[in-house]
Design an enzyme around this catalytic site. Structure first.
Site, PDB file in Angstrom:
ATOM      1  N   HIS A  93       0.846  -1.197   0.000  1.00  0.00           N
ATOM      2  CA  HIS A  93       0.000   0.000   0.000  1.00  0.00           C
ATOM      3  C   HIS A  93       0.883   1.250   0.000  1.00  0.00           C
ATOM      4  CE1 HIS A  93      -3.077   2.919   0.985  1.00  0.00           C
ATOM      5  NE2 HIS A  93      -2.402   3.272   2.072  1.00  0.00           N
ATOM      6  N   ASP A 122       7.157  20.181 -27.376  1.00  0.00           N
ATOM      7  CA  ASP A 122       7.352  18.897 -26.704  1.00  0.00           C
ATOM      8  C   ASP A 122       8.448  19.113 -25.674  1.00  0.00           C
ATOM      9  OD1 ASP A 122       7.354  16.157 -25.997  1.00  0.00           O
ATOM     10  OD2 ASP A 122       6.775  15.626 -28.037  1.00  0.00           O
ATOM     11  N   TRP A 166       7.484  -0.440   3.391  1.00  0.00           N
ATOM     12  CA  TRP A 166       7.920   0.368   2.242  1.00  0.00           C
ATOM     13  C   TRP A 166       9.274   0.978   2.526  1.00  0.00           C
ATOM     14  CZ3 TRP A 166       8.981   5.551   0.940  1.00  0.00           C
ATOM     15  CH2 TRP A 166       8.873   6.475   1.971  1.00  0.00           C
ATOM     16  N   SER A 196      13.902   5.643 -13.784  1.00  0.00           N
ATOM     17  CA  SER A 196      12.872   6.331 -14.559  1.00  0.00           C
ATOM     18  C   SER A 196      12.735   7.784 -14.111  1.00  0.00           C
ATOM     19  CB  SER A 196      11.541   5.590 -14.387  1.00  0.00           C
ATOM     20  OG  SER A 196      10.466   6.433 -14.674  1.00  0.00           O
ATOM     21  N   SER A 197      12.715   7.995 -12.782  1.00  0.00           N
ATOM     22  CA  SER A 197      12.512   9.351 -12.267  1.00  0.00           C
ATOM     23  C   SER A 197      13.687  10.260 -12.585  1.00  0.00           C
ATOM     24  CB  SER A 197      12.304   9.307 -10.756  1.00  0.00           C
ATOM     25  OG  SER A 197      11.063   8.744 -10.456  1.00  0.00           O
ATOM     26  N   HIS A 280      12.922  11.825   3.046  1.00  0.00           N
ATOM     27  CA  HIS A 280      12.252  13.074   3.396  1.00  0.00           C
ATOM     28  C   HIS A 280      12.103  14.028   2.225  1.00  0.00           C
ATOM     29  CE1 HIS A 280       9.850  15.277   6.010  1.00  0.00           C
ATOM     30  NE2 HIS A 280      10.349  16.338   5.457  1.00  0.00           N
ATOM     31  N   GLU A 282      11.648  13.087  -0.592  1.00  0.00           N
ATOM     32  CA  GLU A 282      10.558  12.414  -1.300  1.00  0.00           C
ATOM     33  C   GLU A 282       9.200  12.971  -0.879  1.00  0.00           C
ATOM     34  OE1 GLU A 282      10.458  10.117  -3.684  1.00  0.00           O
ATOM     35  OE2 GLU A 282       8.300   9.765  -3.581  1.00  0.00           O
ATOM     36  N   TYR A 284       8.558  15.966  -0.092  1.00  0.00           N
ATOM     37  CA  TYR A 284       8.350  17.215  -0.821  1.00  0.00           C
ATOM     38  C   TYR A 284       8.219  16.965  -2.310  1.00  0.00           C
ATOM     39  CZ  TYR A 284       9.253  18.967   3.721  1.00  0.00           C
ATOM     40  OH  TYR A 284       9.151  19.175   5.059  1.00  0.00           O
ATOM     41  N   SER A 295      -1.796  26.373  -6.654  1.00  0.00           N
ATOM     42  CA  SER A 295      -1.421  27.744  -6.974  1.00  0.00           C
ATOM     43  C   SER A 295      -1.898  28.153  -8.368  1.00  0.00           C
ATOM     44  CB  SER A 295       0.102  27.912  -6.884  1.00  0.00           C
ATOM     45  OG  SER A 295       0.534  27.598  -5.583  1.00  0.00           O
ATOM     46  N   HIS A 329      14.464  13.518  11.438  1.00  0.00           N
ATOM     47  CA  HIS A 329      13.276  13.586  12.293  1.00  0.00           C
ATOM     48  C   HIS A 329      12.418  12.322  12.143  1.00  0.00           C
ATOM     49  CE1 HIS A 329      10.863  15.993   9.039  1.00  0.00           C
ATOM     50  NE2 HIS A 329      10.759  14.706   8.843  1.00  0.00           N
ATOM     51  N   HIS A 330      12.786  11.486  11.178  1.00  0.00           N
ATOM     52  CA  HIS A 330      12.156  10.155  11.108  1.00  0.00           C
ATOM     53  C   HIS A 330      12.841   9.189  12.059  1.00  0.00           C
ATOM     54  CE1 HIS A 330       9.763  11.049   7.478  1.00  0.00           C
ATOM     55  NE2 HIS A 330      10.759  11.862   7.217  1.00  0.00           N
ATOM     56  N   THR A 355       6.328  26.553   4.545  1.00  0.00           N
ATOM     57  CA  THR A 355       5.071  25.861   4.255  1.00  0.00           C
ATOM     58  C   THR A 355       3.899  26.731   4.676  1.00  0.00           C
ATOM     59  OG1 THR A 355       6.286  23.864   4.792  1.00  0.00           O
ATOM     60  CG2 THR A 355       3.930  23.635   4.479  1.00  0.00           C
ATOM     61  N   LYS A 358       3.090  29.584   2.300  1.00  0.00           N
ATOM     62  CA  LYS A 358       2.262  29.252   1.138  1.00  0.00           C
ATOM     63  C   LYS A 358       0.783  29.334   1.497  1.00  0.00           C
ATOM     64  CE  LYS A 358       5.372  26.820  -1.721  1.00  0.00           C
ATOM     65  NZ  LYS A 358       5.318  26.299  -3.060  1.00  0.00           N
ATOM     66  N   ARG A 477       1.499   1.413  14.784  1.00  0.00           N
ATOM     67  CA  ARG A 477       1.163   1.159  13.378  1.00  0.00           C
ATOM     68  C   ARG A 477       1.766  -0.184  12.952  1.00  0.00           C
ATOM     69  NH1 ARG A 477       5.126   5.286  10.070  1.00  0.00           N
ATOM     70  NH2 ARG A 477       3.941   4.500   8.320  1.00  0.00           N
TER      71      ARG A 477
END
Lengths: 669, 434
Positions: A93, A122, A166, A196-197, A280, A282, A284, A295, A329-330, A355, A358, A477
């Site tokens: 998931h 293109d 994950w 790919s990314s 982390h 990731e 963002y 926006s 912080h993780h 943040t 915004k 969890r």
């Protein structure tokens, strides 16, 4: 160099060799419709739609996985599914929603919108773009192929889907604790998705920096394109960290190294640092593009420009930078030491500032506007509210000692689902609804759109709001079941019922889209009175996007054009004439090779993952290992890449008649 | 657009009615709704029983106050803007666009400064508490009890490194228990965190936030129980198949009770005197037909949950009507079925270290790492089918069944079985180990 490249791609004919492709193993495809046109396409819009279509399929699969998880947790001591299957479900998931749903949905919008928003025909490297797409498909297959073992005894060798989480914390991913093939396929699958990314990100960086239309300065770029640029940089900087970590796990599992092997003196904590220094940013990577959609959508429906554009752009860039300095912080509970913990706690609080900025600016955008509450606007407003709540619980995590209680509990689940559903997904649903008329030429009915919004909004909050309390009440969890005397029964039942409601809402949303595709009212080119360039061209856009490359005079380019019609019309006529005198509109040719090289990668990676297993075909052992097939796959990939290079860029020209008719010419350069 | 504005109003009316109905439902089922947001469970982080957990909760509440303040201010402005600037009708939507303002740097810089100031309110206590919760305060260090906790897939071993016991074979070693950590109340306890396999995380919500047990890393945490009590703990880092049911308990006793408990623990395993109630026919335990979800908590009957600490105290005394013959039979089966190769019963047989030390398993309130209440029926169910209660555990995979072949061709072959009579005797034996 880069400019020369861009110029070359743009005017192609003048620089391309006079003769045809040097080597032509497969005839260059030219089909405009049908299966071949989709398999060989280099058109950024078709690639975007393929990304989007695959991503939505995986979004629904990930949602089904979530519903099975919630069903298992509906009542205490439940045995709806086994612990093993539960672990596979939450692993997949997470992996699916991040890598196979939200990221490719963002990639879909990068493809659909960025070239048009910068006024190009293109992306910079069209065949490379197709390569990114097909490589992504390979990664998706590798990650999910393990599910097949639940359906056929002959395939039980996969050992189920990946089940190490994950985040794949070492040493749980070592051969000792997860001996089955699923973890090898997970490692290779993520590696391939990263490839790919990175390829796609480089493509978009070059496109945004080099292919902007005349007059489109960086500070006139639409905010979405800005966020695409920042996201692309985050990807190319963050992905190498996990690529290295994945190689190390692969070496540990298959070739006897000890990066994370405890018995060999390895340091499992190293994996956490490498994973989160990717993981982390990731976050963002997932949320910056949604900030971009919002926006775009808020100014359109408030009918005034984005409030404080420079600060919104700057805070996006600032988030990108600080996002690389908060990964630990993780890891507040890993015993990093007080100084490191304090430093990461303060850095995490610091990232709340840009943040918050915004959110202030979005409210400023609404202030003094004429707000039209259309469905995309409702999702965008829902985004602001839900993302704000997710941000607050994020600040709570930044207080490291408090986080020692919340870490790995349902409080965290609540927090990041407020950010990733209430935030990213709401914005994506807003974006799909907003740009649907542009790319499919039909409107989505407002009434049913609003019904789906309220179902999703209410269902989402019923599911995830009680989880804050479950977490504070001590529910960890990733737990397959819980006992009935913990005070979690009612909260879980309520959350599960909410999840079903959310599921109905999502189903309604996509059912309405399918209906609209066939029966929706035909949309004009600019149904929302919008502000950026994609609304200046027909819906759906023609293959070449723009009849004339626009000249940008202001930040909201299309809004300016709408209010300076005469000046723009004259300018466009001149541009069309100028371009025709250069041979017409130059378009890139389709190609088989991106698909073929991705196929080689699939064969290679699939067999490399099981390199130490005997190769069994139809019940007979063919070879002691999968090495020959892995090499075969590598050879196919390299051969396809060579043929790709040898076939040359190619291309053809389009000519616009005075009556607006488009004619095609080939072989004239 | 096919739909008109009146349709939009219908949607809003529908939504309003829906939300009103939902809140009505919530209010009428208030008691039930209250439970949805309950914070009074045995692992509640709000009901703190020690200074570490209290500091953590107080800091959490600081963040709640600050963010609630921001939410009220920002939320009000957002709600006001949404209502005030909404186009009233279709004509308003088609009207001339509003002034195309681009922003106001003064407002923006002001808001940034305000956010920074509000964050300082959180940052200061955060930094203070990082140091406070890290280790036992200097003044109390002399009084602290040091314990080593080791995570296994999926249970906890506790070693009292300062309490040595004489081994039957000679020499001495630290006192070892499993899954129930008994500590003195009112004294700081420093738990050294180790793991034998993967990463686990040690968490007793009412006493202290979690710290991870990471291979090749010497982590520790500290806590102090304010008063005697029975506290729930649980592994909080995903550690494989049965992570969800890797639990433990902490029992805090006042100093005299703790000393008494400690003295008893240091003795070799208890042996039931022959002849005691030998003639009495032990009632057979019914376990063959069990339902996992029979509506009762697996680890706490209503009677137990009414006062867990008292229930734990009751467990310490030998049971009435012990059948010495049956106990002796159980002890024999314990050897015959190879239980001894993984479990230690100090003073009796067994030196295994793969599974928990069972020297005083009969005095523990739970078995299978906090999963099942330690009643004769639950223990029998556990022995009957351990894989049902804890999938993937080594007592079943490696004990009851053993692996044949490797890789894809691996299969599990029955190693031994336990029939009802054998289980009956084993239960009597294990429960006699007080």
């Amino acid at each position: 160099m880069a400019e020369a490249l861009a110029k070359n791609a743009y005017t192609g004919g003048a620089h391309a060799p006079a003769k045809k492709a040097t080597f032509d193993l497969f005839a260059r495809p030219t089909a405009k419709t049908g299966l071949v046109s989709w398999l060989t396409t280099v058109d950024h819009k078709k690639i975007g739609m393929l990304y989007g279509g695959f991503a939505i399929i995986f979004f629904l699969i990930g949602g089904l996985e979530a519903l099975m998880i919630r069903t298992q947790l509906m009542v205490p001591n439940n045995r709806f599914i086994t612990a093993q299957l539960y672990n596979e479900l939450f692993t997949m998931h997470g992996t699916t929603m991040i890598f196979l749903a939200v990221m490719p949905l963002n990639a879909a919008f990068f493809n659909l919108l960025v070239p048009i928003q910068v006024g190009a025909r293109d992306v910079a490297f069209p065949r490379l773009n197709a390569f990114s797409l097909w490589v992504w498909v390979v990664g998706a297959i590798l990650l999910n192929v393990g599910w097949l073992s639940h359906f056929s005894d002959a395939l039980k060798g996969f050992g189920g889907a990946p089940d190490a989480g994950w985040f794949g914390y070492a040493p749980l991913t070592s051969r000792t604790f997860t001996p089955d093939l699923s973890t090898d396929l997970w490692v290779l699958g993520l590696q391939v998705l990263g490839l790919s990314s990175i390829v796609a990100s480089l493509n978009f960086i070059v496109t945004i920096i080099n292919m902007r239309a005349p007059g489109l300065t960086m500070m006139r770029l639409p905010v979405f394109t800005w966020m695409a640029l920042v996201t692309s940089f985050l990807l190319i900087l963050a992905l190498p960290a996990i690529a290295i970590a994945l190689v190390e796990v692969m070496m540990d599992r298959n070739f006897g190294t000890s990066f994370f092997e405890v018995s060999g003196g390895g340091q499992p904590i190293l994996w956490q640092h490498l994973f989160w220094v990717f993981g982390h940013p990731e976050v963002y990577i997932l949320i910056l593009p949604p900030m971009g959609y919002v926006s775009e959508i808020l100014p359109t429906f408030a009918r005034k420009p984005l409030f404080g554009y420079p600060i919104v752009v700057f805070s996006g860039v600032a988030i990108g930078f600080i996002g690389f300095g908060v990964w630990s912080h993780h890891m507040f509970t890993t015993g990093m030491g007080n100084v490191a913990t304090a430093a990461f706690a303060l850095a995490t609080m610091a990232i709340a500032v840009p943040t918050g900025v915004k959110i202030f600016n979005w409210i400023g955008t609404l202030w003094g506007g004429q707000i039209m509450t259309r469905v995309p606007m409702m999702f965008a407003l829902g985004f602001i509210w839900m993302f704000m709540l997710g941000g607050f619980s994020g600040v709570m995590h930044a207080a490291a000692p408090a986080d020692a209680q919340q870490q790995d509990t349902y409080f965290v689940i609540a927090h990041f689902h407020y950010v990733l559903i209430g935030g990213a997904t709401f914005a994506l649903l807003a974006a799909i609804h907003f740009w649907f008329p542009k790319f499919f030429g039909r409107m989505v009915p407002e009434f049913w759109g609003k019904v789906s919004f309220w179902l999703i909004f209410v269902g989402f909050n019923c599911t995830f709001f009680p989880m804050h309390f479950l977490g504070l009440n001590g529910m960890p969890r990733r737990t397959w079941t819980y006992d009935s005397n913990m005070g979690w029964n009612e909260g879980n039942l309520f959350a599960t019922l909410g999840a079903y409601l959310l599921g109905i809402g999502i189903f309604t949303y996509f059912a309405v889209l399918i209906y609209s595709y066939f029966k929706g009212k035909v949309a004009g080119s600019d149904p929302w009175d919008a502000r950026t360039l994609e609304w200046s061209i027909p819906s759906p856009p023609p293959e070449h996007n723009f009849a004339a490359i626009p000249t940008v005079h202001a930040r909201d380019a299309w809004w300016y054009e709408k209010h300076h019609k005469e000046e723009i019309a004259k300018e466009k006529a001149e541009h069309i004439k100028a371009e025709e005198s250069h041979g017409g509109i130059h378009m890139p040719d389709q190609s088989w090779y991106p698909l073929f090289s991705a196929f080689g990668l699939l064969v290679g990676a699939y067999n490399f993952a099981q390199i130490h297993q005997p190769l069994v075909l139809f019940g007979n052992q063919v070879s002691a290992s999968h090495l020959p097939l892995a090499i075969t796959g590598g050879v196919i990939m390299v051969a396809a890449l060579y043929l790709w290079a040898l076939e040359g860029p190619g291309g053809y020209h389009l000519h616009l008649g005075p009556d607006g008719k488009v004619t095609e010419s080939r072989g004239d350069h | 657009m096919t739909r008109t504005r009146s349709d939009h109003r219908n949607v809003f009316r529908f939504a309003t009615v829906f939300l009103a109905g939902l809140s009505l439902l919530l209010m009428t089922g208030c008691a039930w709704a209250g439970k949805v947001f309950s914070l009074s469970g045995p692992q509640s982080t709000m009901v703190t029983e020690g200074p570490v957990a209290k500091a953590q909760w107080d800091l959490f509440m600081v963040t709640v106050y600050v963010t609630t303040f921001i939410f009220i201010v920002v939320g009000s402005v957002l709600a006001y803007a949404q209502i005030k600037f909404r186009a009233k009708d279709e004509a308003a939507e088609k009207a001339e666009p509003p002034p195309q303002g681009h922003g106001n740097p003064l407002i923006e810089i002001g808001l940034i400064a305000a956010s920074v100031i509000l964050l300082v309110f959180i940052a200061i206590p955060t930094v203070r508490d990082i140091w406070y919760t890290h280790d036992v305060p200097e003044a109390e260090k002399g009084n602290a009890l040091d314990v080593t906790a080791t995570g296994f897939q999926w249970w906890f071993k506790f070693e009292y490194t300062s309490e040595m016991v004489k081994l039957p074979a000679g020499g001495e070693a630290p006192l070892v228990t499993g899954n129930e950590l008994v500590v003195p109340a009112g004294r700081p306890v420093r738990v050294h965190l180790r793991t034998i396999d993967v990463i686990h995380s040690f968490w007793i919500p009412k006493l202290a936030g979690k710290v991870d047990m990471i291979p090749n890393r010497a982590n520790f945490l500290w806590f102090k129980a304010d008063r005697p009590g029975y506290y729930y703990g649980q592994c909080a880092e995903y550690c494989g198949e049965s992570h969800a049911i890797m639990r433990f308990r902490v029992i805090a006793l006042d100093q005299p009770d703790y000393d008494k408990w400690l003295a008893n623990q240091k003795l070799p395993a208890r042996t039931v005197a022959a002849g005691a109630a030998a003639s009495a026919e032990q009632p057979k335990i019914q376990f063959a037909n069990y339902q996992i979800n029979d509506g009762h908590a697996l680890a706490g009957s209503a009677e137990f949950d009414a006062n867990p600490l008292a229930a734990w105290h009751r467990m310490q005394a030998p049971e009435a009507g012990e059948n010495a013959a049956l106990v002796a039979q159980g002890r024999k089966i314990f050897q015959e079925k190879t239980c001894v190769s993984c479990h230690t019963i100090r003073g009796h047989e067994g030196m295994g270290i793969t599974g928990p030390d069972l020297t005083r398993v009969g005095a523990r309130s739970t078995i299978a790492a906090g999963v099942l209440e330690n009643t004769p029926v639950r223990l029998a169910q556990w022995l009957h089918d351990p894989a049902h209660f804890k999938p993937g555990n080594k007592m079943y995979y490696g004990g009851y069944v053993v692996q044949e072949g490797t890789g894809f061709n691996a299969t599990w072959k029955q190693n031994f079985t336990l029939n009802d009579t054998e289980i009956n005797a084993l239960v009597a034996y294990l429960h006699s180990l007080k």
